[in-house]
Design a protein around this motif. Structure first.
Motif, mmCIF file in Angstrom:
data_model
loop_
_atom_site.group_PDB
_atom_site.id
_atom_site.type_symbol
_atom_site.label_atom_id
_atom_site.label_comp_id
_atom_site.label_asym_id
_atom_site.label_seq_id
_atom_site.Cartn_x
_atom_site.Cartn_y
_atom_site.Cartn_z
ATOM 1 N N LYS A 175 55.774 46.435 52.248
ATOM 2 C CA LYS A 175 54.783 45.973 52.394
ATOM 3 C C LYS A 175 54.017 47.097 53.850
ATOM 4 N N ASP A 176 55.564 47.140 54.546
ATOM 5 C CA ASP A 176 55.481 48.830 55.748
ATOM 6 C C ASP A 176 55.415 49.720 54.849
ATOM 7 N N GLN A 177 55.810 50.020 53.434
ATOM 8 C CA GLN A 177 55.066 51.052 52.394
ATOM 9 C C GLN A 177 54.055 50.797 52.199
ATOM 10 N N GLY A 178 53.026 49.654 52.639
ATOM 11 C CA GLY A 178 51.382 49.824 51.650
ATOM 12 C C GLY A 178 51.498 49.554 50.402
ATOM 13 N N VAL A 179 52.124 49.382 49.628
ATOM 14 C CA VAL A 179 52.494 49.075 47.769
ATOM 15 C C VAL A 179 52.053 47.996 47.788
ATOM 16 N N ALA A 180 52.329 46.537 48.482
ATOM 17 C CA ALA A 180 51.818 44.965 48.498
ATOM 18 C C ALA A 180 50.871 44.817 47.623
ATOM 19 N N LYS A 181 50.027 46.170 47.983
ATOM 20 C CA LYS A 181 48.581 44.838 47.576
ATOM 21 C C LYS A 181 48.109 44.930 46.180
ATOM 22 N N ALA A 182 47.303 43.991 45.532
ATOM 23 C CA ALA A 182 47.124 43.243 44.872
ATOM 24 C C ALA A 182 47.185 44.863 43.682
ATOM 25 N N PRO A 183 46.658 44.839 42.374
ATOM 26 C CA PRO A 183 46.217 45.891 42.168
ATOM 27 C C PRO A 183 45.470 45.444 41.107
ATOM 28 N N GLY A 184 44.085 46.324 41.037
ATOM 29 C CA GLY A 184 42.535 46.651 40.548
ATOM 30 C C GLY A 184 42.123 45.933 41.543
ATOM 31 N N LYS A 185 42.346 46.447 43.632
ATOM 32 C CA LYS A 185 41.563 45.877 44.564
ATOM 33 C C LYS A 185 40.623 47.401 44.982
ATOM 34 N N LYS A 186 39.845 47.720 45.018
ATOM 35 C CA LYS A 186 39.136 49.224 44.715
ATOM 36 C C LYS A 186 39.882 49.920 45.948
ATOM 37 N N LYS A 187 38.606 49.191 46.931
ATOM 38 C CA LYS A 187 39.408 49.570 48.609
ATOM 39 C C LYS A 187 39.960 49.082 49.455
ATOM 40 N N LYS A 188 41.006 50.296 49.804
ATOM 41 C CA LYS A 188 41.956 49.928 51.113
ATOM 42 C C LYS A 188 41.986 49.847 51.859
ATOM 43 N N LYS A 189 41.787 48.496 52.908
ATOM 44 C CA LYS A 189 41.563 48.078 53.842
ATOM 45 C C LYS A 189 42.799 48.260 54.896
ATOM 46 N N SER A 190 42.670 48.863 55.578
ATOM 47 C CA SER A 190 43.057 50.124 57.560
ATOM 48 C C SER A 190 43.718 48.491 57.647
ATOM 49 N N LYS A 191 45.352 49.106 58.364
ATOM 50 C CA LYS A 191 46.080 47.693 58.863
ATOM 51 C C LYS A 191 45.046 47.870 60.071
ATOM 52 N N CYS A 192 45.482 46.138 60.743
ATOM 53 C CA CYS A 192 45.528 46.563 62.256
ATOM 54 C C CYS A 192 46.523 45.566 62.723
ATOM 55 N N THR A 193 47.651 46.404 64.128
ATOM 56 C CA THR A 193 48.728 45.631 64.800
ATOM 57 C C THR A 193 48.076 44.950 65.728
ATOM 58 N N ILE A 194 47.902 43.815 65.769
ATOM 59 C CA ILE A 194 47.755 42.873 67.053
ATOM 60 C C ILE A 194 48.789 43.187 67.688
ATOM 61 N N LEU A 195 48.797 43.808 69.611
ATOM 62 C CA LEU A 195 50.116 43.701 70.131
ATOM 63 C C LEU A 195 49.903 42.208 71.416
#
Length: 195
Positions: A175-195
């Motif tokens: 997940k930290d490397q950004g590869v855990a997105k399910a295959p087939g998803k067209k658009k990659k959502k940007s990550k939002c971190t709440i501190l």
């Protein structure tokens, strides 16, 4: 902890796979509640959620304990789709369950369409005397698949926490490397971190 804060905790989804009677439920219950259940009714599919601390960071683990019986194979694909990591469990005292891990792994790879999906090979019941599968065979299979192999005993709690935390680390790293997105998803959502 408030429900709102709990929802913000990272959630990691683990799927328990293996043939019937290898100890998937026993491992899950030992991890969840620190208890060994000797006589357990065959599982249809049970889901468990627990808050854990992984390397100093609080997160949630969602464990799906699947049925080992073949008559549930039709719904297995749906379970596999939702998983972010898999504990592929067999009994070291039952060679057939070890041989079945190859087909289970193939099913996971087919459904996930991802050669690098986190999978741990877990040889359970290593406390039993009548071992049918050697540690060398298991390690050799894990090396061939380029995954980790760990021997466990749900009865004595040997390496039970280890397999769950090792798999959680692999999931988190992906997940930290950004590869855990399910295959087939067209658009990659940007990550939002709440501190």
């Amino acid at each position: 902890m408030s429900k709102a804060k709990e929802k913000q905790l990272p959630l990691h989804k683990i799927i328990m796979v293996g043939t019937g009677g290898v100890g998937k439920s026993a491992l899950t219950l030992q991890f969840m509640y620190d208890e060994f259940v000797e006589d357990y009714e065959p599982t249809k599919a049970d889901s468990y959620r627990k808050k854990v601390v992984l390397d100093g960071v609080e997160c949630q683990i969602d464990i799906l304990d699947t049925a080992g019986q073949e008559d549930y194979a039709a719904i297995r694909d749906n379970y596999f789709r939702s998983g972010e990591g898999f504990l592929c469990v067999f009994s070291v005292a039952e060679r057939e369950s070890f041989q079945a891990t190859a087909e289970l792994r193939e099913q996971i790879l087919r459904v996930k369409a991802d050669e690098r999906i986190p999978i741990l090979l877990v040889g359970n019941k290593c406390d039993l005397e009548d071992r049918q599968v050697t540690a060398e065979e298991c390690q050799s299979k894990a090396n061939e698949w380029r995954i980790s192999y760990v021997e466990t005993s749900a009865k004595t709690k040997l390496n039970v926490d280890k397999v769950f935390y090792d798999l959680l680390r692999e999931i988190k790293n992906r997940k930290d490397q950004g590869v855990a997105k399910a295959p087939g998803k067209k658009k990659k959502k940007s990550k939002c971190t709440i501190l």
